[in-house]
Scaffold this active site. Structure first.
Site, PDB file in Angstrom:
ATOM      1  N   ASP A  52      71.358  49.687  35.825  1.00 18.65           N
ATOM      2  CA  ASP A  52      72.588  48.903  35.670  1.00 18.65           C
ATOM      3  C   ASP A  52      72.280  47.403  35.784  1.00 18.65           C
ATOM      4  OD1 ASP A  52      72.145  48.790  38.392  1.00 18.65           O
ATOM      5  OD2 ASP A  52      74.201  49.353  38.950  1.00 18.65           O
ATOM      6  N   SER A  53      70.995  47.077  36.023  1.00 22.36           N
ATOM      7  CA  SER A  53      70.549  45.683  35.893  1.00 22.36           C
ATOM      8  C   SER A  53      70.851  45.163  34.491  1.00 22.36           C
ATOM      9  CB  SER A  53      69.046  45.579  36.172  1.00 22.36           C
ATOM     10  OG  SER A  53      68.322  46.554  35.451  1.00 22.36           O
ATOM     11  N   ASP A  91      70.906  55.035  35.444  1.00 23.05           N
ATOM     12  CA  ASP A  91      71.694  54.600  36.599  1.00 23.05           C
ATOM     13  C   ASP A  91      73.147  55.036  36.447  1.00 23.05           C
ATOM     14  OD1 ASP A  91      70.817  53.274  38.867  1.00 23.05           O
ATOM     15  OD2 ASP A  91      70.554  51.359  37.831  1.00 23.05           O
ATOM     16  N   LYS A 120      70.443  58.163  38.755  1.00 27.29           N
ATOM     17  CA  LYS A 120      70.154  57.420  40.000  1.00 27.29           C
ATOM     18  C   LYS A 120      71.449  56.838  40.533  1.00 27.29           C
ATOM     19  CE  LYS A 120      67.974  53.113  40.058  1.00 27.29           C
ATOM     20  NZ  LYS A 120      68.983  52.232  40.666  1.00 27.29           N
ATOM     21  N   GLU A 122      73.211  54.590  44.064  1.00 28.33           N
ATOM     22  CA  GLU A 122      72.947  53.804  45.269  1.00 28.33           C
ATOM     23  C   GLU A 122      73.706  54.407  46.449  1.00 28.33           C
ATOM     24  OE1 GLU A 122      73.757  49.636  44.521  1.00 28.33           O
ATOM     25  OE2 GLU A 122      72.623  49.677  42.645  1.00 28.33           O
ATOM     26  N   GLU A 190      64.459  49.662  47.694  1.00 30.79           N
ATOM     27  CA  GLU A 190      64.444  48.250  47.269  1.00 30.79           C
ATOM     28  C   GLU A 190      64.517  47.328  48.485  1.00 30.79           C
ATOM     29  OE1 GLU A 190      67.176  47.186  44.149  1.00 30.79           O
ATOM     30  OE2 GLU A 190      66.619  45.073  44.264  1.00 30.79           O
TER      31      GLU A 190
HETATM   32  O1  KIV Z   1      69.144  48.630  37.897  1.00 31.91           O
HETATM   33  C1  KIV Z   1      67.928  48.488  38.059  1.00 31.91           C
HETATM   34  O2  KIV Z   1      67.217  47.972  37.190  1.00 31.91           O
HETATM   35  C2  KIV Z   1      67.351  48.938  39.301  1.00 31.91           C
HETATM   36  C3  KIV Z   1      66.034  48.346  39.751  1.00 31.91           C
HETATM   37  C4  KIV Z   1      65.825  48.536  41.191  1.00 31.91           C
HETATM   38  C5  KIV Z   1      64.865  48.862  39.037  1.00 31.91           C
HETATM   39  O3  KIV Z   1      67.903  49.737  39.965  1.00 31.91           O
END
Ligand code: KIV
Length: 265
Positions: A52-53, A91, A120, A122, A190
């Site tokens: 999600d970056s 993500d 993924k 958080e 992270e």
């Molecule tokens: O969104 C992202 O790019 C991440 C980084 C930690 C790789 O989660």
């Protein structure tokens, strides 16, 4: 989690577990489109994340909070066909897993429509652990992102300000324990203090990938724009591999080689 891939060359969950067991570092990068995904795959990355970056490096927002499920599915669809070897992780964006039901439905979409092999998320609240449990019950491979979780602090200026070792150590270790207990398939840590990596790696059968957290992990991940030195705001821990190479593909290969030889970070 069952792993059903038949392709010998393709990296699978079993491959990642085997790499941890035999202490071969896992090299991971983000990608957001077909062209870069192909170059990164050919450079030998073991894992590609549509992060999600993308809210920052693709959409020019100051945080990841504005990324939607539609954005994620679109970018996953761009990346998926280019990956002939790397394991593919997507993500889950901000607010897409605020309840267990939403988390399971949205994870299914990223896999069915986006082509991802793993999602993924958080660790942003106690609910997230219940989401992880539900995903594993639904046989959906899941990576937990612990330590600095950008979705929890949407207006934090920069990840490299996140070094408050005492509190962070306890929080990160508790997050790791909770996730391992919930049968997570992969951990991404992270901006944790360096010594925490060794502890998490030792207590976990699950591969543990680090970013901005020192070298003692089963693998490393970086945002591709940071590896090329083209981000507007690179974190302090980023290394520009393009500065010493003469092409984009050589820069990605140099990153992969550096992770695998443990010369990065
Ligand atoms: O969104 C992202 O790019 C991440 C980084 C930690 C790789 O989660």
């Amino acid at each position: 989690m069952q792993d059903n891939s038949n392709d010998d060359n393709k990296v699978t969950l079993s491959t990642l577990r085997q790499m941890k067991a035999t202490q071969q570092p896992i090299a991971a990068l983000t990608a957001y489109d077909a062209c870069f995904a192909r170059i990164i795959d050919q450079a030998g990355a073991d894992l590609v994340l549509v992060g999600d970056s993308l809210g920052m490096v693709i959409q020019a927002h100051s945080t990841t909070a504005k990324v939607t499920m539609d954005d994620m599915i679109y970018h996953c669809r761009c990346v998926s066909p280019s990956l002939s070897r790397a394991y593919f992780v997507a993500d889950m964006p901000f607010a897409s897993y605020s309840s267990v039901a939403a988390g399971v439905d949205n994870a299914k979409l990223l896999i069915a429509e986006g082509g991802a092999q793993m999602v993924k998320l958080e660790i942003i609240s106690p609910t997230t652990i219940n989401v992880i449990r539900a995903l594993t019950e639904h046989a959906i491979p899941v990576c937990a992102h612990i330590g600095f979780c950008p979705q929890t602090i949407p207006d934090l200026p920069s990840p490299d300000t996140f070094h408050r070792p005492k509190v962070v150590d306890e929080v990160v270790l508790q997050q790791a324990n909770d996730c391992i207990d919930a049968n997570v398939d992969l951990l991404l840590v992270e901006c944790a203090a360096e010594h925490v990596g060794e502890q998490i790696k030792t207590m976990s059968q699950t591969p543990v990938i680090g970013i901005g957290s020192g070298s003692d992990y089963d693998g490393q991940i970086m945002v591709m724009h940071d590896v090329l030195g083209i981000s507007d705001h690179s974190p302090k821990f980023a290394v520009n591999f393009l500065a010493t190479e003469n092409s984009i593909s050589a820069a990605f290969s140099a990153y992969v080689k550096a992770v695998k030889s443990r010369t990065f970070p």
